[in-house]
Design a protein around this motif. Structure first.
Motif, short mmCIF file in Angstrom:
data_model
loop_
_atom_site.label_atom_id
_atom_site.label_comp_id
_atom_site.label_asym_id
_atom_site.label_seq_id
_atom_site.Cartn_x
_atom_site.Cartn_y
_atom_site.Cartn_z
N GLU A 138 3.96 5.39 -0.54
CA GLU A 138 5.26 5.10 -0.58
C GLU A 138 5.71 5.64 0.50
O GLU A 138 6.94 4.97 1.02
CB GLU A 138 5.45 5.96 -2.10
CG GLU A 138 6.81 5.46 -2.50
CD GLU A 138 7.18 6.10 -4.02
OE1 GLU A 138 8.19 6.72 -4.14
OE2 GLU A 138 6.19 6.48 -4.76
N HIS A 139 5.68 6.96 0.72
CA HIS A 139 6.82 7.69 1.67
C HIS A 139 6.50 7.64 3.32
O HIS A 139 7.34 7.46 4.05
CB HIS A 139 7.07 9.13 1.37
CG HIS A 139 7.47 9.33 -0.08
ND1 HIS A 139 8.97 9.12 -0.33
CD2 HIS A 139 6.99 9.88 -1.31
CE1 HIS A 139 9.15 9.30 -1.42
NE2 HIS A 139 7.96 9.77 -2.12
N GLN A 140 5.06 7.59 3.32
CA GLN A 140 4.86 7.40 5.01
C GLN A 140 4.52 6.17 5.16
O GLN A 140 5.11 5.72 6.32
CB GLN A 140 3.64 8.47 5.39
CG GLN A 140 3.60 8.72 6.59
CD GLN A 140 2.17 8.66 7.11
OE1 GLN A 140 1.27 8.06 6.58
NE2 GLN A 140 2.13 9.09 8.57
N LEU A 141 3.63 5.36 4.56
CA LEU A 141 3.60 3.97 5.10
C LEU A 141 4.42 3.04 4.49
O LEU A 141 4.72 1.90 4.96
CB LEU A 141 1.99 3.65 4.39
CG LEU A 141 0.85 4.33 4.72
CD1 LEU A 141 -0.39 4.04 4.09
CD2 LEU A 141 0.57 4.26 6.36
N GLN A 142 5.17 3.45 3.36
CA GLN A 142 5.94 2.49 2.76
C GLN A 142 5.54 1.10 2.63
O GLN A 142 6.02 0.02 2.87
CB GLN A 142 7.51 2.39 3.50
CG GLN A 142 7.99 3.87 3.72
CD GLN A 142 9.26 3.84 4.71
OE1 GLN A 142 9.31 3.42 5.71
NE2 GLN A 142 10.41 4.55 4.04
N SER A 143 4.63 1.22 1.73
CA SER A 143 3.59 0.11 1.48
C SER A 143 3.07 0.20 0.16
O SER A 143 3.62 0.73 -0.71
CB SER A 143 2.39 0.05 2.55
OG SER A 143 1.44 -1.02 2.37
N THR A 144 2.18 -0.79 -0.31
CA THR A 144 1.52 -0.94 -1.58
C THR A 144 -0.07 -0.71 -1.73
O THR A 144 -0.59 -0.83 -0.64
CB THR A 144 1.87 -2.17 -2.22
OG1 THR A 144 1.33 -3.10 -1.43
CG2 THR A 144 3.38 -2.60 -2.04
N ARG A 145 -0.42 -0.35 -2.72
CA ARG A 145 -2.04 -0.25 -2.83
C ARG A 145 -2.55 -1.61 -2.41
O ARG A 145 -3.69 -1.50 -1.80
CB ARG A 145 -2.35 0.15 -4.30
CG ARG A 145 -1.94 1.37 -4.54
CD ARG A 145 -2.43 1.75 -6.17
NE ARG A 145 -2.26 3.30 -6.58
CZ ARG A 145 -2.94 3.80 -7.44
NH1 ARG A 145 -3.93 3.17 -8.14
NH2 ARG A 145 -2.75 4.97 -7.83
N GLU A 146 -2.04 -2.55 -2.69
CA GLU A 146 -2.68 -4.09 -2.20
C GLU A 146 -3.11 -3.98 -1.00
O GLU A 146 -3.87 -4.59 -0.39
CB GLU A 146 -1.98 -5.09 -3.02
CG GLU A 146 -2.45 -5.42 -4.34
CD GLU A 146 -4.00 -5.45 -4.61
OE1 GLU A 146 -4.73 -6.02 -3.87
OE2 GLU A 146 -4.62 -4.48 -5.41
#
Lengths: 521, 521
Positions: free
Chosen positions: A109-117
């Motif tokens: 969430e905070h470093q990659l600003q991405s999702t599990r998928e």
């Protein structure tokens, strides 16, 4: 391979070198890598090739010149990172690409600003891409110990499906306890039966003082690779210390039942070399390699030890190479004696290099009654630093007193061969000479850190100075060795300045890729 | 007491102070003990009173002046030791005698040259004798982890029968693994049901890097006292480090469920004070108190940390007191500002002491733009060292150059008030000034160790020098602080010389009891 053989994966040159203030040039990294090969580590993580051109060059040089260990390059789960790593390790006898992506929600969430998928997709693509270049691919789910174990298991299954051969479980923030870490690994084996076909690896940080214990817990849970660093250097409180893990497995082999390929007698020398080149001191009470780690080394030949060494010692100092200090040369020793002494230390010196070494040895022997193995090591490593040096200290005069402010005058040979003079009245002699060097070179370098240590004991000890300075936003380190601490300090400053200047030029000449260097396991 | 409250037993002044080269005087030990009380430790092991008159005096002074913690004195299982310890701790609010004897056959045979039967008799007599002086008696079976558990259990039953209130299980040689240590404690509980009526304690050494993990394993097995030392100092690789144990229990409180009475915000300052007074550096990658232990302290404000601190940090630097450096004084700050700043640091300075402190502060402020909290700490602790000083450095001049040998001239005020001059041409400026001091004082002191560190960063940093020297068979340490490293070195040398001289006099004046200082848990 023997099922109880533990693979030692050294990350001194990658995670260790990311520590603030450490800035090794290629020659220094090569020297450490050669020593790691002599030490008998199985894998050398030589760097993070996409991080900078300097990192790339160093990994490539190590891949080409260092024989024996697997040479690994680190890469985020991006195609560009992996291609750069592949290019850097291509010429190694046994190349490895180590790719990673976080599986903890806090990082996603905070470093990659991405999702599990997206993480699953990136992991799959990264391992597949790495596999197209090399057979030996390691995958790390970063911050695994704070991640959901089920999600981490899903990602690991993907990495294994794509052909990852080693799976590393980083305790990136040093949060785990031994019980938790072992339980996490055990659970992964349950969730991902295919893990039994790969090598499971530990990567533990020491923020709570548990890195070695967590690594041991990991081994007992089935891991057969340990990621560690000489002197335990690395991000924040550092990694599990290589010498502690190895001597733990060695000293307690009868009970634990594990072996490594490490030549323990090379440990002390490797530790000194890394400390000297990184400028990171080892505290006296550090396990295995601290000055006091062995009772009989610290000068306390107390009754108990004399009566029966094992009363207070569970390890023998010779096992980690702390003898050898009995090698002593004097002012009458010749070129041949020096050459054999250096060979005994593992330095193969000949021709003009031997002449230079002999000249410096003679200068030292004039000032110091006995030249020990440790002095020679310091001198030879000191010589290494000259190869890329751009400024040279020609001469200096400093007037020091507590009755008037100290005044320094220096002469510096510039990279163009010109002589530049500078002088300064400072707060202390070191301050004065540093500012005089700034004046001579017309550089506005700012001192960040300064340290002096004695290499050997006694009144005629060699002093070793370490400087970290900042020039135009670039920070760089330098070291110097002399019986005169002012000279050692000035040498260190001039070298740090030369290193910083090269970095400033490199940064100006190219667009350094923007990598979060510390965003690694 | 809360069943999950862990007693923190600090042995910095006993096991820590036994490290080679550390030699604290009574004023320094008192200062550390006061700080340990502020830190909130439950028990201070203040020394080994029979070891020397100096140790006795320090324990007695701490017992009289330091309020809050239990004050413990160590004693072998001999009547004379116990009587001396009892006398030293008598005036404490809550005195404790800690007595010990080995239960391992290797120690019984080789160190004690005794038998198991004699060990049982000695343990019985020692605890009974200690109990005749104080209610609070701790008993340690030394080298327990290498002893037969059944025999150790027999000895513990005897100690409990005689009234021991705390039973400590030392891993004297740092040999155990967490599983083994926990199993040993669990087995003792089975063999000695009466143990449940006492406090069980851990005392783990770090030879294999497992001291903190072993202590944690001990707590989970039922121990509710942990013996530890600031910065992990102590015999060989040292003791479990207090700050790591405390921050481990604190950071993982939600999962582990244990509490301590430690004020974590005092940790950083305590660590700096102990490092400064002992002359033992803390390596940058040391957990909790190393310069790099917190990512944001090391200057790396990388994206991850900025976005969300917890991405890379499990502890907050303010929790261990690493803020507070924002307190800054300048050359225009007055006496009142200095007094409040010192008060904020816990130093209650008034009258002539404030005048002296203000004078030194002004001298420093003239040479250094900003005076920080850490500078003030260094100055005030530096002042402490003057109280017992016998030689004083009046002035010095040193000529340093790489074009001729360095020459030093010094003036020393002797204990009788005379001025003595000396000069010397040495190998380096430090060598020259040290030998000039020898010439002035007509003493043949030999330098054993020498180190310089910067107290604070930047070009106008304060340098702190540590010297260990040997005079007539006595070794002693001294420290000095100045913006001029030559001055700091000379101050440190003069103080070490004064300390050594006092030891030589003391040794001549009395028969020091012959104690194997290192023959302790």
């Amino acid at each position: 391979m023997d099922p109880d053989r533990v693979v030692i994966f050294d990350t001194t040159l990658r995670d260790g070198e990311q520590s603030p203030g450490i800035s090794l040039n290629t020659a220094e990294k090569l020297e450490i890598a050669h020593q790691l090969a002599r030490l008998g580590v199985d894998v050398i993580e030589a760097g993070f090739p996409i991080a900078s051109n300097g990192d790339f060059e160093a990994v490539r040089a190590i891949a080409r010149e260092v024989h024996g260990p697997v040479i690994a390059g680190l890469a985020r789960a991006h195609a560009a990172d992996i291609e750069r790593a592949a290019e850097a390790v291509r010429d190694a006898e046994r190349p490895r690409i180590h790719t990673f992506i976080s599986t903890s929600d806090i990082h996603i969430e905070h470093q990659l600003q991405s999702t599990r998928e997206d993480v699953k997709g990136s992991a799959r693509a990264a391992v597949a891409h790495a596999k197209s270049f090399v057979d030996d691919v390691e995958f790390s789910p970063m911050d695994a110990t704070r991640a959901e174990v089920e999600f981490t298991a899903e990602v690991l299954q993907i990495a294994l499906d794509e052909g990852a051969t080693t799976i590393n479980i980083p305790d990136t923030v040093g949060y785990s306890t031994p019980d938790e870490y072992a339980a996490f690994l055990t659970r992964l084996y349950q969730l991902v039966p295919d893990l039994r076909g790969a090598v499971l690896s530990t990567h533990c940080h020491d923020d709570l003082g548990l890195a070695v214990a967590n690594s041991l817990a990991g081994i007992r849970a089935g891991a057969r690779q340990v990621e560690c660093a000489i002197n335990g250097i690395g991000e924040r409180a550092g990694n599990a210390s290589l010498e502690e893990i190895v001597m733990l497995l060695h000293t307690r082999a009868a009970d634990l039942g594990f072996t490594t390929g490490v030549q323990t007698r090379e440990i002390a020398r490797t530790s000194r070399m890394v400390s000297r080149l990184t400028g990171y001191p080892v505290q006296p009470n550090k396990a295995v390699v601290g000055r006091n780690a062995f009772a009989h080394e610290s000068g306390i030949h107390q009754d108990g030890v004399l009566k029966h060494r094992q009363t207070y010692e569970i390890m023998d100092a010779t096992t980690v190479g702390l003898e050898g200090n009995d090698l002593v040369l004097g002012k009458h020793s010749g070129r041949h004696a020096l050459k054999s002494a250096l060979a005994e230390l593992g330095f193969d010196v000949d021709g003009p290099a031997l002449n230079t070494a002999f000249k410096r040895f003679k200068e030292l022997a004039d000032r110091k009654k006995q030249v020990t193995a440790m002095d020679l090591e310091a001198l030879v490593t000191d010589e290494l630093r000259d190869q890329l040096r751009s400024y040279t200290l020609e001469w200096f005069d400093v007037d020091v007193s507590n009755r008037r402010p100290p005044h320094a005058r220096v002469s510096i040979r510039t990279p163009d061969g010109d002589e530049a003079l500078g002088d300064f009245t400072g707060d202390g002699p070191v301050d004065a000479i540093f500012r005089a060097i700034n004046a001579a070179t017309k550089r506005e370098a700012r001192l960040r850190e300064f340290r002096i240590d004695a290499v050997t004991g006694g009144q005629d000890a060699l002093g070793e100075a370490s400087v970290v300075l900042e020039l135009a936003g670039q920070s760089a380190a330098g070291q110097g060795v002399s019986t005169d601490i002012i000279e050692a300090a000035a040498q260190a400053y001039v070298r740090a300045l030369s290193n910083a200047e090269r970095k400033v030029h490199a940064a100006a000449a190219e667009h350094e890729p923007e990598v979060e260097l510390t965003g690694a396991p």
